[in-house]
Design an enzyme around this catalytic site. Structure first.
Site, short mmCIF file in Angstrom:
data_model
loop_
_atom_site.label_atom_id
_atom_site.label_comp_id
_atom_site.label_asym_id
_atom_site.label_seq_id
_atom_site.Cartn_x
_atom_site.Cartn_y
_atom_site.Cartn_z
N PRO A 150 15.72 -19.96 26.63
CA PRO A 150 14.37 -19.96 26.50
C PRO A 150 13.56 -19.08 27.70
O PRO A 150 13.78 -18.93 28.81
CB PRO A 150 13.94 -21.55 26.97
CG PRO A 150 15.29 -22.27 26.34
CD PRO A 150 16.14 -21.16 26.65
N CYS A 151 12.54 -18.30 27.21
CA CYS A 151 12.19 -17.25 28.06
C CYS A 151 10.60 -17.45 28.28
O CYS A 151 10.37 -16.52 29.15
CB CYS A 151 12.32 -15.83 27.05
SG CYS A 151 11.14 -15.96 25.51
N GLN A 152 10.07 -18.60 28.26
CA GLN A 152 8.76 -18.82 28.44
C GLN A 152 8.41 -18.60 29.96
O GLN A 152 7.33 -17.83 30.54
CB GLN A 152 8.09 -20.37 28.17
CG GLN A 152 7.71 -20.25 26.50
CD GLN A 152 9.12 -20.86 26.02
OE1 GLN A 152 10.35 -20.68 26.61
NE2 GLN A 152 8.88 -21.50 24.91
#
Length: 448
Positions: free
Chosen positions: A132-134
């Site tokens: 996950p890149c947030q």
């Protein structure tokens, strides 16, 4: 060639590898509805391989309530009982973590055991996925402030590394946002390189080895009708060169534009449409379709997820202003909105809140926030005055029309926004196949 997909989401990265002949033996994904989408997509490919897509179409037609997914899918499993076991074993609805600290997490050892069970003694050739890149992204860091420094999502790549270390694939693909190269003043990327180096892998972010920040790939260069900048990290044990992904992109003889992406989809007013099967195509005259639209319609009986949000009158007035601005090549700024329609005092933070996918422009990036509101994804038709439907967003992401996203509409949007565009992943997969596995000059060893 055997692949394991970590942090799979709705399967955009998997889709490209399946199209290029790779076998996906396991998907690891924490979100329930993304897992259900993965299961449905496995069914699609399985039925296509048996020339039985009519059964998939029957499922599409009858599936009109996400609460009845198991009941609706049973028409497929009644004919192919082995398929039920396949989807249940290959799609692992698991969250990496320490069960002692997080009761909802699964230890990496257990996830590895489940993957091994699917391998049946075979070797993993490729591992794909992007944690996950947030928390890496500039947007995410801007919204989260100091919390981004302590966000555990910054360190999920350790689980990715551990799985790579255990299975020792010849190569891995780690897709992420450009912010991963600059997060914590570049320290995050340095740590990632160091960690993979300790387990025997060289990790490249692109052709420019001296300045990784220049190694940004735009999805539009890989056949996607969207400006979507990403980093594709490539890991290898064999000192392979960074693949030329652009060389393998689908190239269509037309302009990449919103018009060529979605103009054939039905006219809708806010609140009109269908979250599930909208119906068969209104226009089947291929002469009036763009090349991209023809590609998206392959193996499809019609249109899914074409349901327009309901919008307040205030928002529709703003959308009209935004479209009028887009028509002359400008973007509506929040300060230009009349006071009676303005809801935020801090106009600077919301300056670019409204944005139109103008007909003749390359669509801008679709992100998961589209699940909360559609203000940044306004349809260009001034006679519709609405935001994009799930299907329109999926088209811009290059998901084919037969791709069914399971779950409530909000989760459909989130899955689309978080995904790797399939045409992008197909270019990546083809490059890996040709330059890493089929190229005699860089022929990968079959033995350890």
């Amino acid at each position: 060639m055997i692949v394991v997909d970590l942090f799979s989401g709705a399967g955009g990265l998997t889709e490209g590898f399946v199209r290029e002949g790779f076998e996906i033996v396991a998907h690891v994904e924490k979100e329930r509805w993304a897992c259900e989408t993965l299961k449905t997509r496995i069914c699609f490919h399985y039925l296509k391989s048996r020339n039985d897509l009519d059964l998939y179409y029957e499922y599409i037609r009858r599936s009109n309530d996400y609460k009845n997914i198991a009941q609706d899918r049973q028409i497929i499993f009644d004919k192919y009982p082995e398929l039920k076991e396949k989807v249940e074993s290959e799609v692992l609805n698991k969250t990496f973590g320490d069960p002692k600290e997080d009761p909802g997490a699964t230890a990496k050892e257990e996830i590895i055991r489940l993957i091994e069970k699917n391998l049946k003694g075979r070797k993993v050739d490729v591992i794909i996925g992007g944690p996950p890149c947030q928390a890496y992204s500039l947007i995410g860091r801007g919204r989260m402030g100091r919390a981004a420094r302590e966000d555990k999502r910054n360190f999920l790549f350790y689980y990715y590394r551990d799985v790579v270390e255990y299975f020792k694939p010849e190569v891995f693909i780690f897709e992420n946002v450009p912010g991963i190269l600059s997060a914590h003043n570049g320290r995050i990327f340095e740590v990632i390189r160091e960690e993979f180096d300790t387990i025997g892998y060289n990790i490249l972010s692109g052709v420019d080895e001296k300045d990784p920040r220049k190694n940004i790939v735009n999805a539009s260069d890989l056949g996607v009708y969207q400006n979507r900048k990403r980093v594709i990290l490539f890991g290898t044990r064999n000192n392979l060169k960074y693949p030329d992904f652009k060389k393998y992109a689908v190239k269509l003889n037309e302009v990449q534009s919103t018009r060529n992406a979605i103009s054939d989809l039905p006219f809708l007013q806010p609140g009109e449409g269908n979250d599930y099967f909208w119906g068969e195509y209104e226009n089947n005259d291929i002469k009036n379709l763009s090349e991209f639209q023809k590609l998206m319609r392959e193996d499809s009986i019609g249109i899914l997820h074409h349901m327009a949000r309901r919008h307040q009158d205030r928002d529709r007035r703003i959308y009209q202003r935004a479209i009028e601005k887009a028509k002359i090549g400008e973007q509506l700024k929040y300060k230009d909105i009349p006071e009676e329609d303005s809801t935020h005092r801090n106009k600077e933070d919301f300056e670019d809140r409204y944005k139109v996918h103008w007909w003749e422009d390359v669509p801008h990036t679709i992100v998961a926030h589209i699940g909360k509101d559609g203000h940044y994804n306004i349809h260009p038709d001034i006679n519709q005055l609405r935001s994009l439907t799930v299907r329109e967003a999926a088209r811009i992401q290059s998901f084919p029309d037969n791709y069914k996203f399971e779950g409530p509409r909000t989760w459909q949007y989130v899955q689309v926004g978080n995904a790797v565009p399939p045409l992008m992943s197909q270019a990546i997969a083809k490059a890996v196949k040709e330059e890493c596995f089929n190229n005699p000059k860089y022929r990968i060893r079959s033995e350890d």
